[in-house]
Design a protein around this motif. Sequence first.
Motif, PDB file in Angstrom:
ATOM      1  N   ALA A 106      48.214  78.997  59.484  1.00 26.94           N
ATOM      2  CA  ALA A 106      47.151  79.320  60.429  1.00 26.94           C
ATOM      3  C   ALA A 106      47.233  78.487  61.711  1.00 26.94           C
ATOM      4  O   ALA A 106      46.888  78.968  62.790  1.00 26.94           O
ATOM      5  N   ASN A 107      47.668  77.246  61.598  1.00 27.46           N
ATOM      6  CA  ASN A 107      47.739  76.349  62.750  1.00 27.46           C
ATOM      7  C   ASN A 107      49.091  76.510  63.433  1.00 27.46           C
ATOM      8  O   ASN A 107      50.126  76.229  62.833  1.00 27.46           O
ATOM      9  N   ARG A 108      49.106  76.936  64.706  1.00 27.32           N
ATOM     10  CA  ARG A 108      50.371  77.239  65.367  1.00 27.32           C
ATOM     11  C   ARG A 108      51.232  75.991  65.541  1.00 27.32           C
ATOM     12  O   ARG A 108      52.442  76.027  65.350  1.00 27.32           O
ATOM     13  N   ASP A 109      50.609  74.875  65.917  1.00 23.12           N
ATOM     14  CA  ASP A 109      51.370  73.639  66.089  1.00 23.12           C
ATOM     15  C   ASP A 109      51.979  73.188  64.771  1.00 23.12           C
ATOM     16  O   ASP A 109      53.119  72.720  64.719  1.00 23.12           O
ATOM     17  N   MET A 110      51.197  73.338  63.698  1.00 23.30           N
ATOM     18  CA  MET A 110      51.702  72.946  62.377  1.00 23.30           C
ATOM     19  C   MET A 110      52.820  73.884  61.940  1.00 23.30           C
ATOM     20  O   MET A 110      53.823  73.451  61.357  1.00 23.30           O
ATOM     21  N   LEU A 111      52.685  75.183  62.254  1.00 28.20           N
ATOM     22  CA  LEU A 111      53.720  76.146  61.897  1.00 28.20           C
ATOM     23  C   LEU A 111      55.012  75.854  62.657  1.00 28.20           C
ATOM     24  O   LEU A 111      56.108  75.952  62.094  1.00 28.20           O
ATOM     25  N   TYR A 112      54.881  75.479  63.928  1.00 26.45           N
ATOM     26  CA  TYR A 112      56.063  75.158  64.732  1.00 26.45           C
ATOM     27  C   TYR A 112      56.835  73.994  64.103  1.00 26.45           C
ATOM     28  O   TYR A 112      58.052  74.054  63.938  1.00 26.45           O
ATOM     29  N   LEU A 113      56.112  72.932  63.729  1.00 26.66           N
ATOM     30  CA  LEU A 113      56.765  71.793  63.088  1.00 26.66           C
ATOM     31  C   LEU A 113      57.279  72.164  61.695  1.00 26.66           C
ATOM     32  O   LEU A 113      58.322  71.694  61.263  1.00 26.66           O
ATOM     33  N   ALA A 114      56.508  73.024  60.992  1.00 33.88           N
ATOM     34  CA  ALA A 114      56.948  73.453  59.659  1.00 33.88           C
ATOM     35  C   ALA A 114      58.266  74.220  59.745  1.00 33.88           C
ATOM     36  O   ALA A 114      59.168  74.020  58.924  1.00 33.88           O
ATOM     37  N   LEU A 115      58.379  75.090  60.747  1.00 36.30           N
ATOM     38  CA  LEU A 115      59.634  75.825  60.940  1.00 36.30           C
ATOM     39  C   LEU A 115      60.759  74.881  61.346  1.00 36.30           C
ATOM     40  O   LEU A 115      61.914  75.085  60.974  1.00 36.30           O
ATOM     41  N   GLY A 116      60.407  73.853  62.109  1.00 30.42           N
ATOM     42  CA  GLY A 116      61.406  72.849  62.453  1.00 30.42           C
ATOM     43  C   GLY A 116      61.919  72.134  61.216  1.00 30.42           C
ATOM     44  O   GLY A 116      63.120  71.919  61.056  1.00 30.42           O
ATOM     45  N   ILE A 117      60.999  71.766  60.320  1.00 28.47           N
ATOM     46  CA  ILE A 117      61.399  71.126  59.062  1.00 28.47           C
ATOM     47  C   ILE A 117      62.225  72.090  58.220  1.00 28.47           C
ATOM     48  O   ILE A 117      63.238  71.716  57.622  1.00 28.47           O
ATOM     49  N   LEU A 118      61.803  73.354  58.191  1.00 26.85           N
ATOM     50  CA  LEU A 118      62.552  74.360  57.438  1.00 26.85           C
ATOM     51  C   LEU A 118      63.962  74.523  57.998  1.00 26.85           C
ATOM     52  O   LEU A 118      64.949  74.528  57.254  1.00 26.85           O
ATOM     53  N   GLY A 119      64.066  74.633  59.321  1.00 25.86           N
ATOM     54  CA  GLY A 119      65.379  74.795  59.949  1.00 25.86           C
ATOM     55  C   GLY A 119      66.249  73.575  59.778  1.00 25.86           C
ATOM     56  O   GLY A 119      67.475  73.670  59.647  1.00 25.86           O
ATOM     57  N   ALA A 120      65.617  72.387  59.757  1.00 25.92           N
ATOM     58  CA  ALA A 120      66.365  71.151  59.586  1.00 25.92           C
ATOM     59  C   ALA A 120      66.759  70.912  58.136  1.00 25.92           C
ATOM     60  O   ALA A 120      67.652  70.120  57.851  1.00 25.92           O
ATOM     61  N   THR A 121      66.084  71.572  57.214  1.00 23.70           N
ATOM     62  CA  THR A 121      66.374  71.391  55.788  1.00 23.70           C
ATOM     63  C   THR A 121      67.320  72.477  55.291  1.00 23.70           C
ATOM     64  O   THR A 121      68.389  72.199  54.768  1.00 23.70           O
ATOM     65  N   VAL A 122      66.925  73.746  55.447  1.00 26.54           N
ATOM     66  CA  VAL A 122      67.778  74.852  55.021  1.00 26.54           C
ATOM     67  C   VAL A 122      68.635  75.244  56.222  1.00 26.54           C
ATOM     68  O   VAL A 122      68.392  76.238  56.886  1.00 26.54           O
ATOM     69  N   MET A 123      69.636  74.432  56.529  1.00 30.55           N
ATOM     70  CA  MET A 123      70.407  74.625  57.759  1.00 30.55           C
ATOM     71  C   MET A 123      71.466  75.708  57.567  1.00 30.55           C
ATOM     72  O   MET A 123      72.184  75.698  56.570  1.00 30.55           O
ATOM     73  N   PRO A 124      71.587  76.642  58.523  1.00 30.37           N
ATOM     74  CA  PRO A 124      72.526  77.756  58.347  1.00 30.37           C
ATOM     75  C   PRO A 124      73.976  77.321  58.197  1.00 30.37           C
ATOM     76  O   PRO A 124      74.723  77.873  57.386  1.00 30.37           O
ATOM     77  N   HIS A 125      74.397  76.300  58.955  1.00 27.70           N
ATOM     78  CA  HIS A 125      75.812  75.919  58.871  1.00 27.70           C
ATOM     79  C   HIS A 125      76.147  75.301  57.511  1.00 27.70           C
ATOM     80  O   HIS A 125      77.296  75.324  57.083  1.00 27.70           O
ATOM     81  N   ASN A 126      75.132  74.773  56.816  1.00 29.54           N
ATOM     82  CA  ASN A 126      75.379  74.210  55.488  1.00 29.54           C
ATOM     83  C   ASN A 126      75.749  75.280  54.465  1.00 29.54           C
ATOM     84  O   ASN A 126      76.411  74.986  53.466  1.00 29.54           O
ATOM     85  N   LEU A 127      75.298  76.508  54.686  1.00 29.57           N
ATOM     86  CA  LEU A 127      75.649  77.590  53.774  1.00 29.57           C
ATOM     87  C   LEU A 127      77.131  77.920  53.894  1.00 29.57           C
ATOM     88  O   LEU A 127      77.807  78.177  52.891  1.00 29.57           O
ATOM     89  N   TYR A 128      77.644  77.902  55.125  1.00 27.36           N
ATOM     90  CA  TYR A 128      79.087  78.095  55.324  1.00 27.36           C
ATOM     91  C   TYR A 128      79.856  76.896  54.756  1.00 27.36           C
ATOM     92  O   TYR A 128      80.904  77.057  54.131  1.00 27.36           O
ATOM     93  N   LEU A 129      79.304  75.705  54.974  1.00 23.79           N
ATOM     94  CA  LEU A 129      79.988  74.476  54.562  1.00 23.79           C
ATOM     95  C   LEU A 129      80.190  74.420  53.053  1.00 23.79           C
ATOM     96  O   LEU A 129      81.311  74.210  52.574  1.00 23.79           O
ATOM     97  N   HIS A 130      79.133  74.613  52.287  1.00 22.87           N
ATOM     98  CA  HIS A 130      79.231  74.440  50.838  1.00 22.87           C
ATOM     99  C   HIS A 130      80.136  75.486  50.201  1.00 22.87           C
ATOM    100  O   HIS A 130      80.913  75.177  49.287  1.00 22.87           O
ATOM    101  N   SER A 131      80.060  76.717  50.697  1.00 24.03           N
ATOM    102  CA  SER A 131      80.896  77.771  50.118  1.00 24.03           C
ATOM    103  C   SER A 131      82.376  77.496  50.351  1.00 24.03           C
ATOM    104  O   SER A 131      83.237  78.005  49.623  1.00 24.03           O
TER     105      SER A 131
END
Length: 456
Positions: A226-251
Motif C-alpha cells: 500500500a505504501n509507495r515508498d515502501m514498495l519502491y524499497l521492497a522492489l529494490g530489495i527484491l531486485g538486489a536479492t533475486v538478481m537476474p544475472h545470478n540465474l544465468y550464473l548458477h546454471s
Amino acid sequence: MDARSPSLPPDQAAALPVPGGWRKPRGEPSLTGMFASVRVAKTGSFWRKLAAFMGPGYLVATGYMDPGNWATSLAGGSKFGYALLAVALISNIMAIILQALCARLGVGSGRDLAQACRDAFPKALAWPLWLLAEIAIAATDLAEIIGTAIGLNLLFGIPLEIGVIVTALDVFLILALQAIGFRWIEAFIVGMLGIISACFAIQIAMADPNWGEVIRGFAPTTQIVANRDMLYLALGILGATVMPHNLYLHSGLVQTRNYGDSVPEKKEAIKLATIDSTIALCLALLINASILILAASTFYKAGKTDVAELEQVHSFLAPLLGSTLAPTLFAIALLCCGLSSTVTATLSGQIVMEGFINIRLAPWLRRLTTRMVAIIPAALVTLWYGEKGTAQLLIFSQVILSLQLPFAIIPLVMFTASKAKMGEFVAPRWLTAAAALIAAIVVTLNVKLLIDFVLG
C-alpha cells in the motif's frame, strides 16, 4: 551431445542431431576452461560428495549481498524499522526456489540459462533477452563500483572519483584467480563471506536490537504494497536479492563439476547442487537481515529515518554505538563485498555473452568492457552529485534489476517445466507451480510500481 562430452567445433556441432525439444544442439559450453574441471568422487560418503559440490552456491550468494543490496537494506531499515525484514525473507525463499531450478537446468539439459534461451528461441527473441541480461549485469557492476569506491574512501581516504577509476584494476584479481583454478575462486569468495559475516556479527552485538521486534518484522503486512515508498524499497530489495544475472550464473557454474553422464549421477548432482545453493543463500539471508537490523536498531531508533548513503552509515555508527570499531568493521565488510561481487559479475558476464551470442572474449577484455560501461555513469554521478547521488544511483540500479527479473525467470520456469527439453530431469509440478507463482508476483509488483510512477 552429452553435457560432459568434449566440446566440438561449431560446424561439427551443428551437424549433430538436435536433442528433443531444442531447436539446435548446445555446441561449446560456456566457461570452457572451467567446464567439468572440478572432480567429483564416484564413491564415498554423502558428505564427501557434498563437499565437492560446495562452492558455486557461495558465488551465487555473493551476488545476493552486493553493495546495491546494502543501500536498499540500509534505506529500508532506517526509514521503516524492521518492517522490510519480511521482504528480505520472502525474497530469499524465492531465490532458493529459483536457484534450485537453475541447478536442474544446468545439469539436466547440459545448458546454462543463456544457452537454453539461444537454443529454444528464435534470434528475434533471444537477442533482446541478451541485451536485457547485459543491462542487468551493467546495473550490478554499477553497484559494485560505487560500493568498492566508498569502501576504499572510508578505509584509506581515497577520493570517490579516484576510487571509481581504481575499481577497473580489479580485473587483475580476476585474472590471477582464474589462472590458478576455479577452486581458488571459490575459496576466495568463501573467505570474503567469512570476513563480512564476522564484521556484522560484532556490529549487531554492539547494537543490541530488540529481538522481539526483529522476529515480528519477518511477518508480512499489506502496508508494504500500500505504501509507495515502501514498495519502491521492497522492489529494490527484491531486485538486489533475486538478481537476474545470478540465474544465468548458477546454471553455468554447476557445470564446473565433473559429475558424470548417467541419469543417477545427474540426479545426485542436482540434489547436491541444490543443497549447496540453499545453505549458501541462508547465509546470505543472515547477512542481508543483519544490514537491515543494524539500520533499524541504530538509525530508525534514533530518529534518523533518511539514512541511505553508505558514508552516512560509517559516520553515524561510532556515536550511536559508542565505539570507533563499528565504522571500521562496516568499511571492511563493504570493501570485501565489493571485491567478491566483482568476481561473480565477471563470470556471469562471460556466461551471458558466450551463451547467448557465442562471442568469446578474454576474461580481462570482457571485464574491462563491462566495467567501462558502468564506470561512466558512476563517475558522472559522483562528480556532479557527490555522496547523495551515489546512494540514489545504488537504489535505482537495484530497481532496474527487479524490472529485468521476469525476462530471466519466465524462460527458466518454461524450460525446466518442459518434459521435451528436460526429459527425466523435468521439474516436479509443485516446484514449477511455486516458481510460476514467484514469476507472477514479480510481474505484478513491477506493474504496480510502474503504474504508481506514471500516475505520479
